[in-house]
Design a protein around this motif. Structure first.
Motif, mmCIF file in Angstrom:
data_model
loop_
_atom_site.group_PDB
_atom_site.id
_atom_site.type_symbol
_atom_site.label_atom_id
_atom_site.label_comp_id
_atom_site.label_asym_id
_atom_site.label_seq_id
_atom_site.Cartn_x
_atom_site.Cartn_y
_atom_site.Cartn_z
ATOM 1 N N SER A 192 0.812 -1.317 0.057
ATOM 2 C CA SER A 192 -0.012 -0.064 0.042
ATOM 3 C C SER A 192 0.766 1.228 0.020
ATOM 4 O O SER A 192 1.883 1.120 0.367
ATOM 5 C CB SER A 192 -0.825 0.030 1.042
ATOM 6 O OG SER A 192 -0.244 0.197 2.561
ATOM 7 N N THR B 58 -0.235 4.696 1.460
ATOM 8 C CA THR B 58 -1.444 5.470 2.061
ATOM 9 C C THR B 58 -0.932 6.537 3.165
ATOM 10 O O THR B 58 0.293 6.699 3.139
ATOM 11 C CB THR B 58 -2.292 4.458 2.870
ATOM 12 O OG1 THR B 58 -3.368 5.291 3.358
ATOM 13 C CG2 THR B 58 -1.490 3.867 3.980
ATOM 14 N N MET B 59 -1.648 7.108 3.710
ATOM 15 C CA MET B 59 -1.181 8.428 4.540
ATOM 16 C C MET B 59 -0.522 7.653 5.997
ATOM 17 O O MET B 59 -1.137 6.618 6.368
ATOM 18 C CB MET B 59 -2.361 9.210 5.286
ATOM 19 C CG MET B 59 -3.136 9.768 4.119
ATOM 20 S SD MET B 59 -4.739 10.744 4.657
ATOM 21 C CE MET B 59 -4.202 11.855 5.721
ATOM 22 N N PHE C 68 -2.846 13.725 -0.909
ATOM 23 C CA PHE C 68 -2.888 12.199 -0.724
ATOM 24 C C PHE C 68 -3.546 11.643 -1.935
ATOM 25 O O PHE C 68 -3.137 10.282 -1.968
ATOM 26 C CB PHE C 68 -3.181 11.947 0.676
ATOM 27 C CG PHE C 68 -2.260 12.252 1.899
ATOM 28 C CD1 PHE C 68 -1.100 11.532 2.031
ATOM 29 C CD2 PHE C 68 -2.449 13.333 2.726
ATOM 30 C CE1 PHE C 68 -0.331 12.044 3.025
ATOM 31 C CE2 PHE C 68 -1.813 13.737 3.732
ATOM 32 C CZ PHE C 68 -0.549 13.135 3.772
ATOM 33 N N SER D 29 -1.524 6.203 -4.893
ATOM 34 C CA SER D 29 -1.942 6.143 -3.529
ATOM 35 C C SER D 29 -3.044 4.975 -3.540
ATOM 36 O O SER D 29 -3.761 4.861 -4.087
ATOM 37 C CB SER D 29 -2.277 7.370 -2.771
ATOM 38 O OG SER D 29 -3.383 7.784 -3.456
ATOM 39 N N CYS E 27 -5.414 5.038 -0.918
ATOM 40 C CA CYS E 27 -6.222 5.490 0.264
ATOM 41 C C CYS E 27 -7.560 5.233 0.227
ATOM 42 O O CYS E 27 -8.447 6.105 1.093
ATOM 43 C CB CYS E 27 -5.758 7.019 0.442
ATOM 44 S SG CYS E 27 -4.272 7.473 0.727
ATOM 45 N N LEU F 23 -9.145 4.189 3.322
ATOM 46 C CA LEU F 23 -9.040 5.352 4.616
ATOM 47 C C LEU F 23 -9.749 6.320 4.280
ATOM 48 O O LEU F 23 -10.528 6.912 5.381
ATOM 49 C CB LEU F 23 -7.578 5.475 4.647
ATOM 50 C CG LEU F 23 -7.142 6.489 5.613
ATOM 51 C CD1 LEU F 23 -7.246 6.241 6.894
ATOM 52 C CD2 LEU F 23 -5.576 7.281 5.308
ATOM 53 N N THR G 186 -10.268 10.774 -5.401
ATOM 54 C CA THR G 186 -9.584 9.721 -5.823
ATOM 55 C C THR G 186 -9.498 9.371 -7.062
ATOM 56 O O THR G 186 -10.484 9.600 -7.397
ATOM 57 C CB THR G 186 -9.850 8.461 -4.832
ATOM 58 O OG1 THR G 186 -11.361 8.201 -5.029
ATOM 59 C CG2 THR G 186 -9.654 8.464 -3.166
#
Length: 140
Positions: free
Chosen positions: A33, A35-36, A77, A82, A84, A87, A133
């Motif tokens: 992954s 991600t943040m 992000f 990414s 994410c 999330l 996204t």
């Protein structure tokens, strides 16, 4: 690097593999992954909490500030590489709960039915992280 007057920080420098993962510029990068990182999520939540206090009124200024925080975080992000999405879904859910608490001055499960997601988006003009996204924008 020493010719330029630069040196490595022993606290921040480590040797790791991509499989184990590492934190870099606010991201948590690993084999599975991108991600943040946890600290970035906490900073984002703190900013949203400051804006969505229950004793404040839900007005245009609060919505504009909240949208600025969401837009800035999402633009940083929500890149093509990414991962994410999950999330962002969880954070959007949490943000909607914060806004409902701000509107009704309490936290109650019944308020979910009184003020649904469609009402937030259309009437109040609130942004969602998930809308930024690549999978929801049709780029994947």
């Amino acid at each position: 690097m020493t010719e330029l007057g630069l040196s490595l920080s022993p606290e921040k420098t480590k040797i790791t593999s991509y499989g184990k993962g590492y934190d870099f510029l606010g991201f948590r990068l690993s084999r599975l992954s991108r991600t943040m990182r946890a600290k970035s999520v906490e900073k984002f939540k703190t900013k949203v909490q400051e804006i969505t206090r229950r004793h404040h009124n839900l007005d245009g200024t609060a919505i504009e500030k909240r949208n600025q925080v969401i837009r800035g975080t999402a633009n940083y992000f929500a890149t093509e590489f990414s991962t994410c999405v999950f999330l962002f879904q969880q954070l959007d859910k949490w943000i909607r709960m914060r806004v409902r608490c701000m509107k009704f001055k309490r936290k109650s499960v019944n308020d979910n039915y009184r003020m649904k997601k469609r009402v937030f988006l259309k009437r109040l003009g609130l942004l969602e992280l998930l809308s930024f996204t690549a999978t929801t924008m049709g780029h994947s």
